[in-house]
Design a protein around this motif. Structure first.
Motif, PDB file in Angstrom:
ATOM      1  N   ASN A 169       0.834  -1.194   0.000  1.00 15.73           N
ATOM      2  CA  ASN A 169       0.000   0.000   0.000  1.00 15.73           C
ATOM      3  C   ASN A 169       0.872   1.247   0.000  1.00 15.73           C
ATOM      4  OD1 ASN A 169      -2.390  -1.388  -0.026  1.00 15.73           O
ATOM      5  ND2 ASN A 169      -2.537  -1.467   2.189  1.00 15.73           N
ATOM      6  N   THR A 170       1.914   1.218  -0.787  1.00 15.57           N
ATOM      7  CA  THR A 170       2.828   2.343  -0.951  1.00 15.57           C
ATOM      8  C   THR A 170       3.516   2.193  -2.306  1.00 15.57           C
ATOM      9  OG1 THR A 170       4.612   3.585   0.097  1.00 15.57           O
ATOM     10  CG2 THR A 170       4.788   1.193   0.169  1.00 15.57           C
ATOM     11  N   ALA A 171       4.036   3.273  -2.807  1.00 14.80           N
ATOM     12  CA  ALA A 171       4.776   3.244  -4.075  1.00 14.80           C
ATOM     13  C   ALA A 171       6.260   3.051  -3.771  1.00 14.80           C
ATOM     14  CB  ALA A 171       4.552   4.545  -4.845  1.00 14.80           C
ATOM     15  N   LEU A 172       6.794   1.878  -4.106  1.00 16.22           N
ATOM     16  CA  LEU A 172       8.225   1.654  -3.909  1.00 16.22           C
ATOM     17  C   LEU A 172       9.004   2.535  -4.880  1.00 16.22           C
ATOM     18  CD1 LEU A 172       8.488  -2.243  -3.518  1.00 16.22           C
ATOM     19  CD2 LEU A 172       8.226  -0.500  -1.745  1.00 16.22           C
ATOM     20  N   ASN A 173      10.197   2.938  -4.471  1.00 17.24           N
ATOM     21  CA  ASN A 173      11.021   3.754  -5.355  1.00 17.24           C
ATOM     22  C   ASN A 173      11.931   2.853  -6.199  1.00 17.24           C
ATOM     23  OD1 ASN A 173      13.641   3.351  -4.035  1.00 17.24           O
ATOM     24  ND2 ASN A 173      12.877   4.682  -2.403  1.00 17.24           N
ATOM     25  N   PRO A 174      12.552   3.402  -7.255  1.00 17.93           N
ATOM     26  CA  PRO A 174      13.384   2.577  -8.146  1.00 17.93           C
ATOM     27  C   PRO A 174      14.496   1.817  -7.427  1.00 17.93           C
ATOM     28  CG  PRO A 174      12.913   4.667  -9.195  1.00 17.93           C
ATOM     29  CD  PRO A 174      12.402   4.766  -7.778  1.00 17.93           C
ATOM     30  N   GLN A 175      15.125   2.407  -6.428  1.00 19.41           N
ATOM     31  CA  GLN A 175      16.196   1.711  -5.717  1.00 19.41           C
ATOM     32  C   GLN A 175      15.654   0.529  -4.916  1.00 19.41           C
ATOM     33  OE1 GLN A 175      19.634   2.329  -6.050  1.00 19.41           O
ATOM     34  NE2 GLN A 175      19.579   0.279  -5.166  1.00 19.41           N
ATOM     35  N   GLU A 176      14.496   0.688  -4.290  1.00 21.06           N
ATOM     36  CA  GLU A 176      13.877  -0.422  -3.552  1.00 21.06           C
ATOM     37  C   GLU A 176      13.540  -1.572  -4.493  1.00 21.06           C
ATOM     38  OE1 GLU A 176      11.531   1.720   0.123  1.00 21.06           O
ATOM     39  OE2 GLU A 176      10.766   2.077  -1.912  1.00 21.06           O
ATOM     40  N   ILE A 177      13.072  -1.257  -5.679  1.00 26.53           N
ATOM     41  CA  ILE A 177      12.726  -2.294  -6.661  1.00 26.53           C
ATOM     42  C   ILE A 177      13.983  -3.026  -7.115  1.00 26.53           C
ATOM     43  CG2 ILE A 177      11.824  -2.671  -8.984  1.00 26.53           C
ATOM     44  CD1 ILE A 177       9.893  -0.261  -8.300  1.00 26.53           C
ATOM     45  N   MET A 178      15.039  -2.289  -7.429  1.00 26.35           N
ATOM     46  CA  MET A 178      16.298  -2.919  -7.841  1.00 26.35           C
ATOM     47  C   MET A 178      16.871  -3.767  -6.707  1.00 26.35           C
ATOM     48  SD  MET A 178      18.486  -3.672 -10.120  1.00 26.35           S
ATOM     49  CE  MET A 178      18.321  -2.569 -11.510  1.00 26.35           C
ATOM     50  N   LEU A 194      15.226  -5.342  -4.339  1.00 22.83           N
ATOM     51  CA  LEU A 194      14.440  -6.584  -4.268  1.00 22.83           C
ATOM     52  C   LEU A 194      14.866  -7.556  -5.358  1.00 22.83           C
ATOM     53  CD1 LEU A 194      10.833  -5.292  -3.551  1.00 22.83           C
ATOM     54  CD2 LEU A 194      12.183  -6.814  -2.095  1.00 22.83           C
ATOM     55  N   PHE A 195      15.010  -7.052  -6.573  1.00 12.31           N
ATOM     56  CA  PHE A 195      15.420  -7.906  -7.682  1.00 12.31           C
ATOM     57  C   PHE A 195      16.776  -8.556  -7.399  1.00 12.31           C
ATOM     58  CE2 PHE A 195      18.015  -8.173 -11.590  1.00 12.31           C
ATOM     59  CZ  PHE A 195      17.401  -9.291 -12.132  1.00 12.31           C
ATOM     60  N   LEU A 196      17.747  -7.760  -7.006  1.00 10.07           N
ATOM     61  CA  LEU A 196      19.092  -8.286  -6.762  1.00 10.07           C
ATOM     62  C   LEU A 196      19.116  -9.270  -5.593  1.00 10.07           C
ATOM     63  CD1 LEU A 196      21.169  -5.027  -7.320  1.00 10.07           C
ATOM     64  CD2 LEU A 196      20.955  -6.998  -8.867  1.00 10.07           C
TER      65      LEU A 196
END
Length: 178
Positions: A156-165, A167-169
């Protein structure tokens, strides 16, 4: 139905493209800001089916028949919009993320932003269930995903690009053998 990946030993959901789907146990309104994330591996082209949706075809992440991962969504005026970047090769794992920050929608594949669209108005918002591996108009599943799914998450929040990267890594070793 689940299976274990030979490459990494990870247990995943094996979707048959015909009947496999799951309904989240509680209904929820779509918040103004949200993030959906999922690991997915579509079977051979053409791509197929819905990965995650709000019941009633209102908003859905899917792999379309051209093999494109993307989003179909409804605006408050009931106008349907589409956001699908280039087709993905089949039979490979992908980390797909949708972020809505209240003003725009952004799609990410494997930590990289691949598409973005400004919202001209608010998203349609209904108190409805989430379905995984199929959309469900009137709770009758259809258009099932064929392939593997794992680690579906909704924030219930918008993750930022660094958080997404990040998680992926952190997670890629569970699905992608180097």
């Amino acid at each position: 139905m689940t299976r274990v990946l030979k490459e990494t030993g990870t247990r995943v959901i094996a979707c048959d493209g015909k009947t496999t789907c799951f309904q989240a146990p509680q209904a929820a309104n779509l918040p103004e800001k949200f993030t959906w994330a999922v690991w997915f591996r579509p079977e051979v082209q053409p791509g197929n089916g819905t990965i995650l949706c709000k019941t009633g075809y209102h908003h859905m992440l899917r792999v379309n028949k051209r093999g494109q991962f993307g989003l179909i969504y409804y605006l408050a005026s009931n106008k349907i919009q589409y956001l699908f970047p280039e087709p993905l090769p089949a039979d490979q794992w992908y980390f797909g993320v949708l972020v809505c920050d209240g003003e725009r929608l952004s799609l990410y594949i494997n930590g990289e932003k691949v598409a973005q669209q400004k919202l001209s108005e608010k998203l349609k918002n209904l108190n409805s269930h989430y379905f995984f591996a199929a959309p469900a108009p009137n709770a009758d599943p259809a258009d099932h995903f064929k392939g593997d799914l794992d680690y579906i998450r909704i924030w219930n929040t918008a993750l930022n690009p660094q958080e997404i990267m990040d998680l992926f890594l952190e997670e890629e070793g569970r699905y992608i053998k180097k």
